[in-house]
Motif scaffolding. Structure first.
Motif, PDB file in Angstrom:
ATOM      1  N   UNK A  31       0.830  -1.188   0.000  1.00 28.00           N
ATOM      2  CA  UNK A  31       0.000   0.000   0.000  1.00 28.00           C
ATOM      3  C   UNK A  31       0.872   1.249   0.000  1.00 28.00           C
ATOM      4  N   UNK A  99      -1.828  -4.887   9.444  1.00 30.16           N
ATOM      5  CA  UNK A  99      -1.071  -3.763  10.006  1.00 30.16           C
ATOM      6  C   UNK A  99      -1.227  -2.565   9.093  1.00 30.16           C
ATOM      7  N   UNK A 100      -1.905  -1.543   9.570  1.00 32.11           N
ATOM      8  CA  UNK A 100      -2.141  -0.370   8.755  1.00 32.11           C
ATOM      9  C   UNK A 100      -1.208   0.779   9.109  1.00 32.11           C
ATOM     10  N   UNK A 101      -0.160   0.527   9.869  1.00 27.79           N
ATOM     11  CA  UNK A 101       0.769   1.580  10.249  1.00 27.79           C
ATOM     12  C   UNK A 101       1.459   2.124   9.010  1.00 27.79           C
ATOM     13  N   UNK A 102       1.360   3.406   8.805  1.00 28.01           N
ATOM     14  CA  UNK A 102       1.923   4.039   7.622  1.00 28.01           C
ATOM     15  C   UNK A 102       3.226   4.755   7.987  1.00 28.01           C
ATOM     16  N   UNK A 103       4.192   4.622   7.069  1.00 28.33           N
ATOM     17  CA  UNK A 103       5.502   5.231   7.250  1.00 28.33           C
ATOM     18  C   UNK A 103       5.698   6.260   6.153  1.00 28.33           C
ATOM     19  N   UNK A 104       6.159   7.451   6.549  1.00 29.41           N
ATOM     20  CA  UNK A 104       6.199   8.584   5.654  1.00 29.41           C
ATOM     21  C   UNK A 104       7.597   8.860   5.115  1.00 29.41           C
TER      22      UNK A 104
ATOM     23  N   UNK B  34      -3.771   6.010  15.625  1.00 23.94           N
ATOM     24  CA  UNK B  34      -2.322   6.223  15.586  1.00 23.94           C
ATOM     25  C   UNK B  34      -1.981   7.604  16.111  1.00 23.94           C
ATOM     26  N   UNK B  36       1.186  10.303  15.644  1.00 26.48           N
ATOM     27  CA  UNK B  36       2.408  10.671  14.932  1.00 26.48           C
ATOM     28  C   UNK B  36       2.983  11.930  15.574  1.00 26.48           C
ATOM     29  N   UNK B  46       5.703   7.898  13.098  1.00 27.71           N
ATOM     30  CA  UNK B  46       4.802   7.085  13.895  1.00 27.71           C
ATOM     31  C   UNK B  46       5.405   6.791  15.262  1.00 27.71           C
ATOM     32  N   UNK B  92      -8.129   5.306  11.087  1.00 23.86           N
ATOM     33  CA  UNK B  92      -8.589   4.668   9.854  1.00 23.86           C
ATOM     34  C   UNK B  92     -10.082   4.422  10.020  1.00 23.86           C
TER      35      UNK B  92
END
Lengths: 113, 110
Positions: A31, A99-104, B34, B36, B46, B92
């Motif tokens: 994703x 796991x929906x943790x998003x990394x930017x 979450x 951040x 995160x 989400x």
């Protein structure tokens, strides 16, 4: 791992010009996402992709296009730049199910004048 | 529009104190939450994720979730000047994309 990378870091465009913001990730995430962040505002989703060849619009897609030909790359295309597209653009990625943790990525600061 | 609300601050706390950051959300079906941290001119980083009611601790950070009240919070113990940043709450709602609040600015004073 480099994580999520973005190029360029900064760019100034004239009204009506076009450009492509590059985004790549080396974490084998399915994703990927494009957000824009305006001063004092939260991040707004522009487009996202759930895998190579599959993209969908987010909250603010007008004036932008995307493609996803590989798992690693997710470029964002601006056609006919307008002052309203002056913003900071962030690309992000995440694993698929569970796991929906998003990394930017580090972001691209774009100014349209 | 499904909302994520945060007090913009700034929230000022002395070094060593507990900083408490709050967030409410409007969509009852939200399942993933979450926090951040974003330093000025940098990208969001995160620091915590939480998926079920209760507390989740990670070092000096504790995330708290109450789905009945549609409320999620972040506690930072022993706050340090290096914790001074904007803290973004993200939810989400459905699908895969994050819905962000506008962030709370935290200032930790020596």
């Amino acid at each position: 791992n480099a994580g999520v990378t973005q190029t360029p870091k900064f760019r100034i465009l004239k009204i009506g010009q076009s450009m492509t913001l590059q985004c790549a990730q080396d974490m084998n995430h399915n994703y990927m996402y494009w957000y824009r962040q305006d001063p004092g505002m939260g991040l707004k989703l522009i487009y996202y992709s759930v895998g190579a060849g599959i993209t969908d619009k987010g909250e603010v897609p007008n004036g932008y296009n995307v493609s996803r030909s590989t798992t690693e790359d997710f470029p964002l295309r601006l056609e006919l730049a307008a002052p309203s597209q002056t913003s900071v653009y962030f690309c992000a990625s995440s694993y698929s199910s569970g796991l929906w943790e998003q990394y930017f990525g580090p972001g691209t600061r774009l100014t349209v004048t | 529009q499904k909302e994520v609300e945060q007090n913009s601050g700034p929230l000022s706390v002395p070094e060593g104190a507990i900083a408490s950051l709050n967030c409410t959300y409007s969509d009852r079906v939200s399942q993933s939450f979450f926090w951040y941290r974003q330093y000025s001119g940098k990208s969001p980083e995160l620091i915590m994720s939480i998926y079920s009611n209760g507390d989740k601790e990670d070092g000096r950070f504790t995330a708290q979730l109450n789905k009945a009240s549609q409320y999620v919070s972040l506690l930072i113990r022993d706050s340090q000047p290096s914790d001074s940043a904007t803290y973004l709450c993200a939810v989400i709602n459905s699908g895969y994309a994050l819905n962000f609040g506008k962030g709370t600015s935290l200032l930790v004073t020596p």
